[in-house]
Design an enzyme around this catalytic site. Structure first.
Site, short mmCIF file in Angstrom:
data_model
loop_
_atom_site.label_atom_id
_atom_site.label_comp_id
_atom_site.label_asym_id
_atom_site.label_seq_id
_atom_site.Cartn_x
_atom_site.Cartn_y
_atom_site.Cartn_z
N HIS A 73 38.64 37.02 35.36
CA HIS A 73 38.82 36.89 36.82
C HIS A 73 38.57 35.46 37.31
O HIS A 73 38.08 34.62 36.59
CB HIS A 73 37.96 37.92 37.57
N GLU A 74 38.98 35.20 38.54
CA GLU A 74 38.92 33.85 39.13
C GLU A 74 39.68 32.83 38.29
O GLU A 74 39.28 31.68 38.21
CB GLU A 74 37.47 33.38 39.30
#
Lengths: 600, 600
Positions: free
Chosen positions: B450-451
């Protein structure tokens, strides 16, 4: 290319027939009833059963973990019994056993190849027959004819299951510290009391009986590993006619709840708890296998096969994860090519991105390299048993002994890394339980732990296998490796340049091994044994990739081009990792030896 | 040494005060109301709340995953609300915000240090306030005063929560491909329709409202990232007086079931599904933030902090796993020393084994190195905001931009590796859910995804940050690194030899970077960007380890000796890994570019 979603049959065929010439085994007496047709039939059958009965329950048995019901019995989803009935009904549990025991006398390498489908489809379910086979194998090798008839034959038939009960709560890696006691009775049997931990398949209702092979100490036995004996301890006692009798005093204390591999019960067992008192005497009834004090010797005799099979499971999980990632990357679209600046252009499939290709090539090099390693070792098992020349058989056994810690550890590390990359290729989806790759990653994390941790394998490799016979096993490996590099040099082109790279690395391995043992100080030599294990593993797999490239030869087609791409990747991205590892080993670094653990 | 079982306060104090001189920040106007005492109070409070309210529910919230009840509401275990109430009651949600918003105006570096306790204790629970803070941060930076008052202030007070709603099922890494539509209404508001995927904290009943910050396209907007705007889309509409009104048309379609991080709901949301029809007009009500078409710019403005914080979570999970492994290894006995041949001798603790020490030292070097990286970057955030000299502030921001992909990725890779080693130190016990380390490993596996995945971070680093301003950021990093090596050379001894090793590696980095971009061909330069990210990450952490060694100086005591041991390990075992990576990059290897994916 079209791929099976479980395993690549094409790759198995390549390794078995185009590389290892498994068909040649049929010229040996033990395998004379077989031909390529029966080998293929085993692979076909394995793929079909694994696809139809095992793969469909992999996720459900992970979600619905076994538990102990109110009646004290282990509850597994009913489809597990159906899958195992299909496996048993096929006759595959008898694959490697002798005809006289009702076995098929299949070569181990063919059996291992077929088993890969089941391990890839539902490794936690396949563990039950897998463990049973290892159990029967040990009894066949070391039991009396009566023990074989009574306890091994029903396992070979697939009616009973079996375990290896070695570890205890306080003694896992260090088996010399087990405390389970076995006291001889007037009738020649023994009574066992103690606690066994981590016993996979230690209790369940899948068969009529479970044969535990238990390590225990007799009174007055020597301390350490020399005082350990091996016993048959059946869950239910067995009458002379082979029928199953009353319950033995083997009590299920609890199930371990694991991160993965959940379909396999993993148990804490108490022997002689008083659950029952067979014949009025306390303790679980056991029967000595072989002689007192030789339990670990018998166990280690089967260890090569057991450890190669653990490595095979790691490969299968990595392999199926790779195939899933590949299928996903071919259809999932995301982003644009780096050089494409038009935001209105349609997105490309994941395989268009170099970094995704890197992750796929890495997986391919790990899982196909790992499969080659496993089948090579499995073939050595067959060689050690059936090579016409006894010297060849002895050499095969010695080489197998050297390669076993690598065959166990390398796939456990790198095919787990492949599972990690399979998740990464899937992005967020790979982190969810809607896709199977996260389960493969959790399942595979067991493999660096059981059947001897990485650290134990490293000590076995550098502390025993490399040094015994004054380095005889390493010389055997070197002879094989140099034969390959000579052939590759002769072939020219890329093969020749890989050969030169491998030759240089092998020179380094030999020099570093000499430096490590130059002072004869085990503490110094073995301080960084894990790095030696990792480095030698990469060298061995690089060698086997070069072997594969030679087997490919000049043949054209996508399959062969895929092999060429993977070997190119392995020599560019992977083999160079060994450079800093070997340099550190050669420096006799004492960072870990000097450390005062109180400062951590 | 005594260790906290969550995080090491001693190490935080060392990094904050003995290395980064965080106390000096109190001389700046923004932080003038603070002193070492208030910083310490925040750390004390964080450790206490994390220990009392968060750590106890980490395992239970993993086992009892959130689900959607019959009434369509998300059900979380009640202890989650209790823990968050304790966090909110402490005032910590207001840590970094301005006084005028009710904030504490704490330096980001101190806030990050305090947050580490919560991330280590129960990262899936702490995600709710963590996400809310990022949300409010963005609104404060780019919203109107009314938007800040109405939507950010309740989040700062801890009454509401917030999300970042960027991804869609077909568009994750490639945000330019999102299709959610936002149509302007006569009253200046917008109506949004579309589907958002992977929205963490996207629905729950923990607060009075949830403020979604949503990326969407307006009709006729440019294709790609330039046509994306940012909208406030509250779960419940908000009256002018700030009170919560009727439900907005944001429908929870489903929860994603993840391998780890399970306490955090991760959602699929439909906007404008017809759940409600606010004011009779279809679509979810949204309010534009800033100008149309600048949505991604605003989002990226906060990206440095968000990504550093993701790295911080990875560090915290790795760190707490290390502390657990260390505690276990100090008391668990197994086996004997290699040189001890007496099987009757009592077994030794795990820390007596060199291979276990290696695994502990590796973890220590990853997690303490990672923590130094995170706090260094957090300190740069403060520098970029409050450095008295604007040139210093700009330099800090530029260096932070370069280090951000490393701060996000390096801990996600290596502190996950630490979790893997923590399992290995525990042996079979580590694979069970009775010990917490397997959960840390599962939780931490989210962080490389994620990110922005590793691959995305790698392109950001080598494709943007390294080249912009003609390499200005890399020169800034080089200046800092060379200043450190000069000081270390002056210090002599081990520090000087590490400095020489680091100087040589930095020369390699500069040369390789030049070679990669020599032809100005992005496809060729970026083909192996992930390796560049990995190599530069190890170089940066090696530099920060040398910084730590200089901060240690000649001080004696176990804590400082531990730092010395870890830096020794990092330079012997870790930094050399970059050798083959940089060599491969310098060779402009085209293995992945040349690959025809059809042959896989």
């Amino acid at each position: 290319m079209a791929t099976s979603r479980i395993m690549s049959r094409r790759d198995l065929d390549f390794l078995l027939y185009e590389w290892l010439d498994a068909e040649a085994l049929t010229r040996r007496p033990r395998y004379a009833e077989h031909d390529r047709g029966t080998f293929d039939a085993v692979l076909d059958l394995s793929e079909q059963l694994a696809t139809d009965f095992f793969a469909p329950l992999n996720q459900s048995t992970d979600a619905a973990e076994p538990y102990v019901g109110d009646d004290g019995r282990v509850v597994l989803p009913p489809e597990v019994a159906r899958a195992l009935a299909a496996y048993t009904g096929s006759g595959l549990p008898a694959s490697v056993f002798d005809h006289e025991l009702g076995g098929l006398q299949l070569p181990f390498v063919v059996h291992q190849a077929g088993s890969a489908f089941f391990q890839a489809a539902a490794i936690g379910v396949f563990a039950y027959p897998f463990l049973a086979e290892g159990n029967a194998n040990l009894l066949v090798a070391h039991g009396t004819p009566d023990q074989v008839r009574r306890y091994a034959a029903p396992v070979v038939e697939g009616r009973w299951y079996g375990t290896m009960a070695l570890s205890e709560p306080q003694a896992g890696s260090s088996l010399g510290d087990i405390t389970t006691r076995a006291v001889r009775q007037d009738d020649g049997s023994y009574r066992l009391t103690g606690t066994k931990m981590w016993i996979s398949g230690g209790d369940h209702e899948l068969g009529e009986n479970i044969v535990h092979l238990v390590l225990a100490r007799t009174p007055g036995a020597a301390p350490g590993v020399k005082g350990i004996s091996l016993f048959i301890v059946p869950k239910h006692l067995v009458h002379d006619d082979g029928s199953v009798g009353e319950r033995n005093d083997v009590a299920l204390v609890g199930l371990n709840h694991k991160m993965g591999y959940r379909a396999t019960t993993n148990t804490l067992l108490n022997l002689g708890e008083g659950l029952t008192t067979p014949g009025g005497t306390p303790g679980a009834v056991g029967h000595l296998v072989g002689e007192e004090g030789r339990g670990l010797t018998y166990m280690f005799h089967m260890m090569n096969e057991a450890r190669v099979s653990v490595g095979a499971g790691a490969v299968a999980l990595g392999y199926t994860g790779y195939l899933h990632a590949l299928d996903y990357a071919r259809v999932r679209t995301q982003g644009r090519a780096l050089q494409d600046k038009d935001p209105a252009a349609p997105p490309v499939v994941l395989t268009a991105h170099p970094d995704v290709r890197r992750m796929l090539l890495a997986q391919k090099s790990y899982v196909e390299g790992g499969l080659a390693l496993i089948l090579f070792c499995a073939h050595l098992v067959d060689e050690s048993r059936t090579a016409p020349d006894p010297d060849d058989a002895r050499r095969a056994e010695r080489l197998l002994g050297l390669l076993t810690p690598i065959a166990k550890s390398w796939p456990s590390q790198w095919c787990l890394a492949a599972n990690d990359l399979a998740i990464q290729v899937h992005g967020g989806y790979g982190y969810t339980r809607d896709y199977p790759v996260e389960q493969f990653y959790r399942d595979n994390r067991l493999n660096p732990i059981h059947e001897g941790t990485h650290g134990i394998q490293a000590l076995d490799l550098l502390g025993r296998k490399v040094v015994e016979g004054d380095g005889a096993a390493l010389r055997l490996l070197g002879d094989r490796l140099r034969a390959t590099t000579r052939a590759a040099t002769g072939a020219g082109g890329d093969a020749a340049s890989y050969a030169a790279q491998l030759d240089r690395t092998w020179d380094d391995v030999l020099r570093v091994t000499g430096v490590l043992w130059a002072k004869g100080d085990p503490a110094l030599a073995l301080a960084n044994a894990s790095l030696y294990l990792e480095a030698l593993g990469h060298v061995v797999v690089a060698w086997l990739w070069l072997e594969q490239l030679l087997a490919v030869g000049g043949r054209s087609g996508g399959f062969y081009d895929g092999k060429r791409a993977a070997v190119r990747y392995f020599y560019a991205f992977e083999l160079p990792r060994t450079g800093p590892q070997l340099a550190l080993l050669e420096s006799l670094d004492t960072t870990t030896l000097d450390l005062d653990p109180d400062v951590l």
